[in-house]
Design an enzyme around this catalytic site. Structure first.
Site, PDB file in Angstrom:
ATOM      1  N   HIS A 176       0.832  -1.216   0.000  1.00  0.00           N
ATOM      2  CA  HIS A 176       0.000   0.000   0.000  1.00  0.00           C
ATOM      3  C   HIS A 176       0.855   1.250   0.000  1.00  0.00           C
ATOM      4  O   HIS A 176       2.080   1.200   0.159  1.00  0.00           O
ATOM      5  CB  HIS A 176      -0.963  -0.004   1.193  1.00  0.00           C
ATOM      6  CG  HIS A 176      -0.304  -0.028   2.541  1.00  0.00           C
ATOM      7  ND1 HIS A 176       0.189   1.104   3.160  1.00  0.00           N
ATOM      8  CD2 HIS A 176      -0.073  -1.051   3.405  1.00  0.00           C
ATOM      9  CE1 HIS A 176       0.689   0.787   4.336  1.00  0.00           C
ATOM     10  NE2 HIS A 176       0.554  -0.529   4.518  1.00  0.00           N
ATOM     11  N   CYS A 192       3.068  -5.077   6.414  1.00  0.00           N
ATOM     12  CA  CYS A 192       2.803  -4.838   4.997  1.00  0.00           C
ATOM     13  C   CYS A 192       3.981  -4.108   4.347  1.00  0.00           C
ATOM     14  O   CYS A 192       4.867  -3.583   5.017  1.00  0.00           O
ATOM     15  CB  CYS A 192       1.530  -4.015   4.824  1.00  0.00           C
ATOM     16  SG  CYS A 192       0.011  -4.942   5.167  1.00  0.00           S
TER      17      CYS A 192
END
Length: 217
Positions: A176, A192
């Site tokens: 992201h 992440c």
């Protein structure tokens, strides 16, 4: 052939100074070979036919329509009959190297693009093979603290989310953007892979569901 040889060398080189020199050469070659209207073994040209749309062409050749736009330097999705569109062929995959905080875009196993990333603190980013599950623009963040819509100060996802298929014991991982660009090049996420917003927006064009993502030390 020179690009592919340099790519193989880059993927095996361990000296960061030498890798930087090889990367510079690869970026120059890929700008000429991939990101241009020059023909190459990695691509073919499609002549737009009556009734075509960019979405239909992308579906026909199993490639993201925005990648066609990027390769052909199109700011809009309008096409005209007879227009020649360069389309990449082969498998796009991603390789995240935790040791040097990078994410590489590979075409048929060869380097075509690289982005700097932030990875998980305390080794929270697992080394494994994942596959893309979904892609979201302006994502909502469903956090342990609550649900934060895009644009909320507590939404850490930036402008794009590329989620991975779940595996046993591994769920909720993905790639992201970030509201904290200063974290790029560091180990500060909850697991992440973070990219700068402008980079994740470019990467977004390359991937689709089932794109393979390899994360290594």
């Amino acid at each position: 052939k020179a690009r592919n040889m340099l790519s193989d060398l880059y993927l095996t080189e361990t000296d960061y100074t030498k890798k930087a020199i090889i990367k510079d050469q690869l970026d120059i070659l890929n700008k000429e070979i991939v990101f241009s209207q020059v023909s190459s073994p990695d691509a073919f040209f499609y002549s737009v036919k009556p009734g075509d749309s960019l979405i239909k062409i992308a579906d026909k050749f199993n490639t993201p329509h925005r990648l066609i736009m990027q390769i052909n330097h199109k700011s809009r999705s309008l096409i005209r009959v007879g227009e020649k569109l360069k389309i990449l062929k082969g498998e796009i995959s991603l390789l995240v190297d935790k040791s040097d905080f990078t994410l590489m875009v590979l075409l048929n196993g060869h380097y075509i693009k690289q982005f700097p990333v932030c990875i998980g603190k305390d080794n929270k980013t697992p080394e494994d093979v994942f596959f893309v599950k979904d892609k979201l623009e302006d994502p909502v963040w469903y956090s342990p603290e609550g649900v934060f819509p895009f644009g909320h100060p507590k939404n850490v996802l930036g402008t794009r989310w590329i989620g991975f298929e779940e595996k046993e014991g591994l769920y909720g991982y993905g790639i992201h953007g970030t509201a904290e660009p200063e974290s790029i090049g560091k180990a500060e996420s909850n697991g992440c892979i973070r990219l700068r917003n402008e980079d994740v927006e470019e990467l977004f064009d390359f991937v689709e569901p089932k794109t393979k993502v390899v994360i290594q030390k």
